[in-house]
Design an enzyme around this catalytic site. Structure first.
Site, PDB file in Angstrom:
ATOM      1  N   TYR A 200       0.866  -1.179   0.000  1.00 25.99           N
ATOM      2  CA  TYR A 200       0.000   0.000   0.000  1.00 25.99           C
ATOM      3  C   TYR A 200       0.905   1.231   0.000  1.00 25.99           C
ATOM      4  O   TYR A 200       1.759   1.365   0.890  1.00 25.99           O
ATOM      5  CB  TYR A 200      -0.878   0.034   1.246  1.00 25.99           C
ATOM      6  CG  TYR A 200      -1.990  -0.989   1.293  1.00 25.99           C
ATOM      7  CD1 TYR A 200      -3.299  -0.631   0.992  1.00 25.99           C
ATOM      8  CD2 TYR A 200      -1.730  -2.313   1.666  1.00 25.99           C
ATOM      9  CE1 TYR A 200      -4.334  -1.548   1.056  1.00 25.99           C
ATOM     10  CE2 TYR A 200      -2.751  -3.244   1.727  1.00 25.99           C
ATOM     11  CZ  TYR A 200      -4.048  -2.857   1.421  1.00 25.99           C
ATOM     12  OH  TYR A 200      -5.061  -3.779   1.477  1.00 25.99           O
ATOM     13  N   PRO A 287     -12.610  -0.636  -1.098  1.00 22.68           N
ATOM     14  CA  PRO A 287     -11.769  -1.843  -1.151  1.00 22.68           C
ATOM     15  C   PRO A 287     -10.420  -1.715  -0.460  1.00 22.68           C
ATOM     16  O   PRO A 287      -9.683  -2.704  -0.392  1.00 22.68           O
ATOM     17  CB  PRO A 287     -11.579  -2.053  -2.666  1.00 22.68           C
ATOM     18  CG  PRO A 287     -11.760  -0.701  -3.269  1.00 22.68           C
ATOM     19  CD  PRO A 287     -12.780  -0.012  -2.419  1.00 22.68           C
ATOM     20  N   TYR A 379      -7.100  -6.271   9.960  1.00 18.48           N
ATOM     21  CA  TYR A 379      -6.810  -6.749   8.613  1.00 18.48           C
ATOM     22  C   TYR A 379      -6.988  -8.262   8.503  1.00 18.48           C
ATOM     23  O   TYR A 379      -7.538  -8.758   7.524  1.00 18.48           O
ATOM     24  CB  TYR A 379      -5.391  -6.347   8.216  1.00 18.48           C
ATOM     25  CG  TYR A 379      -5.151  -6.339   6.724  1.00 18.48           C
ATOM     26  CD1 TYR A 379      -5.483  -5.227   5.959  1.00 18.48           C
ATOM     27  CD2 TYR A 379      -4.591  -7.431   6.068  1.00 18.48           C
ATOM     28  CE1 TYR A 379      -5.275  -5.193   4.594  1.00 18.48           C
ATOM     29  CE2 TYR A 379      -4.380  -7.411   4.701  1.00 18.48           C
ATOM     30  CZ  TYR A 379      -4.722  -6.303   3.968  1.00 18.48           C
ATOM     31  OH  TYR A 379      -4.517  -6.283   2.610  1.00 18.48           O
TER      32      TYR A 379
END
Length: 386
Positions: A200, A287, A379
């Site tokens: 990310y 998302p 997560y």
């Protein structure tokens, strides 16, 4: 036709619900507006929480997942040249697995057809009636012939654009929504992933994400405008933008390209009379947190248990609690997905203060194991209530 549970939608939610009900001895029919080739070919989410993996394995549809899925024990964050690996397994004892939603759908379709269970593709004009009473019905047309399915319960698992949620009177439904001022340009490329774990990246040009579908297929995303036309992004421009934002890429033929809008959406309650909503029919998350399919699986766990208690023992407590239990998880996941989105994306209208707050958030996350633990436990997936 007649059955105990009529299921609208053959995505992960509808197919998994039908499978779990079959294992419990409950008669269900699945109705899908699209063709089999369409639902098995559409590329969607690709990350499963450990609880989702365990659910599919316990349901007897996880053999290929265990063989072909890619387990990940961490993820990487990048910001202004800095890098931080979030050690998911060390921090939580759990992990996530890359396995495409379309592969989950293929496994569930194969299991349903192998068992000889009813699965109606290409159902046109689907509508429901009588959901405010004890004998609802689903009407549809197949092969030009009108059909009617009488059932005791209707499960609306037909996604955000489906008909199930719209069957609930507007006065009985509360919609809470946030639409974000950006989207993701996503590509699927025949290229080796740049990392064996997700990356990310927050960059001054905008967010980027590097993930994969296999050891030879890369799934990559770039932040873009919500009305972006993919035609304005030739392959060369895409690879150049990815290299700027991620630092390095492995290029290859791009075999799919599209723009995904970003929104948070919740419909409350998730039950009206004999109609129960599950998955994207009831909620959408951006998302960034990789939660869409996992939330659908969590809904179905509760709904399957509730219907098992109702049909086998005449219990209604869990059916009555269905919406509360699911929404408690939905809102925690919405919070996490919103937080990840806010932290990692560029907001064109932001002032200097907001930019510095985002940078400070990431700097704190890079330095604090307590902050990393918070990210990690969300997560990999929060514990199930049911």
């Amino acid at each position: 036709m007649r059955c105990q549970v009529g299921i609208i939608g053959a995505g992960p939610a509808g197919l998994l619900l039908g499978h779990l009900l079959h294992r419990a001895g409950i008669d269900a029919v699945v109705i899908e507006a699209r063709s089999r080739s369409y639902i098995e070919g559409r590329i969607r989410a690709g990350l499963l929480e450990q609880g989702s993996v365990e659910t599919l394995v316990e349901a007897g549809v996880g053999d290929r997942l265990l063989r072909e899925g890619l387990p990940h024990e961490g993820l990487e964050l990048r910001h202004e040249g800095g890098r931080r690996r979030i050690e998911l397994t060390r921090l939580t004892g759990r992990r996530v697995t890359i396995y495409g939603q379309q592969e989950v759908v293929k496994d569930l379709v194969a299991a349903r057809l192998a068992a000889g269970l009813p699965l109606h593709f290409d159902a046109a004009g689907v509508r429901v009636e009588g959901i405010d009473g004890p004998r609802p019905a689903i009407h549809f047309t197949q092969g030009g012939e009108p059909r009617r399915l009488d059932c005791d319960i209707v499960a609306g698992c037909d996604g955000f654009h489906g008909i199930a949620r719209d069957a609930i009177p507007a006065a009985a439904l509360r919609i809470l929504e946030r639409v974000y001022p950006f989207a993701w340009l996503g590509i699927l490329a025949e290229a080796r992933p740049i990392s064996h774990e997700l990356i990310y990246a927050r960059h001054h040009d905008g967010f980027a994400l590097a993930t994969m579908r296999s050891e030879t297929l890369s799934r990559l995303y770039l932040q873009c405008a919500p009305d972006e036309d993919p035609a304005n992004w030739p392959d060369g421009r895409i690879w150049a933008a990815l290299e700027r934002r991620l630092g390095a890429v492995n290029e290859g033929p791009i075999i799919q390209k599209g723009v995904t809008g970003m929104r948070s959406f919740v419909a409350e309650p998730m039950r009206f009379g004999s109609l129960f909503l599950a998955g994207d029919a009831a909620h959408i998350v951006p998302p960034t947190g990789a939660k869409g399919m996992n939330l659908a699986i969590a809904d179905v766990r509760v709904l399957a248990a509730a219907l098992d208690g109702f049909f086998r023992r005449g219990e209604t407590r869990l059916m009555d609690e269905y919406s509360r239990i699911c929404l408690a998880r939905v809102w925690k996941v919405q919070r996490f997905s919103w937080w990840m989105t806010q932290m990692l994306h560029r907001y064109d209208a932001e002032d200097g203060f907001e930019h510095h707050v985002q940078a400070a958030e990431l700097d704190y996350l890079f330095q604090s194991e307590a902050a990393q633990m918070t990210l990690a436990e969300n997560y990999v997936g929060l514990p199930y209530e049911v």
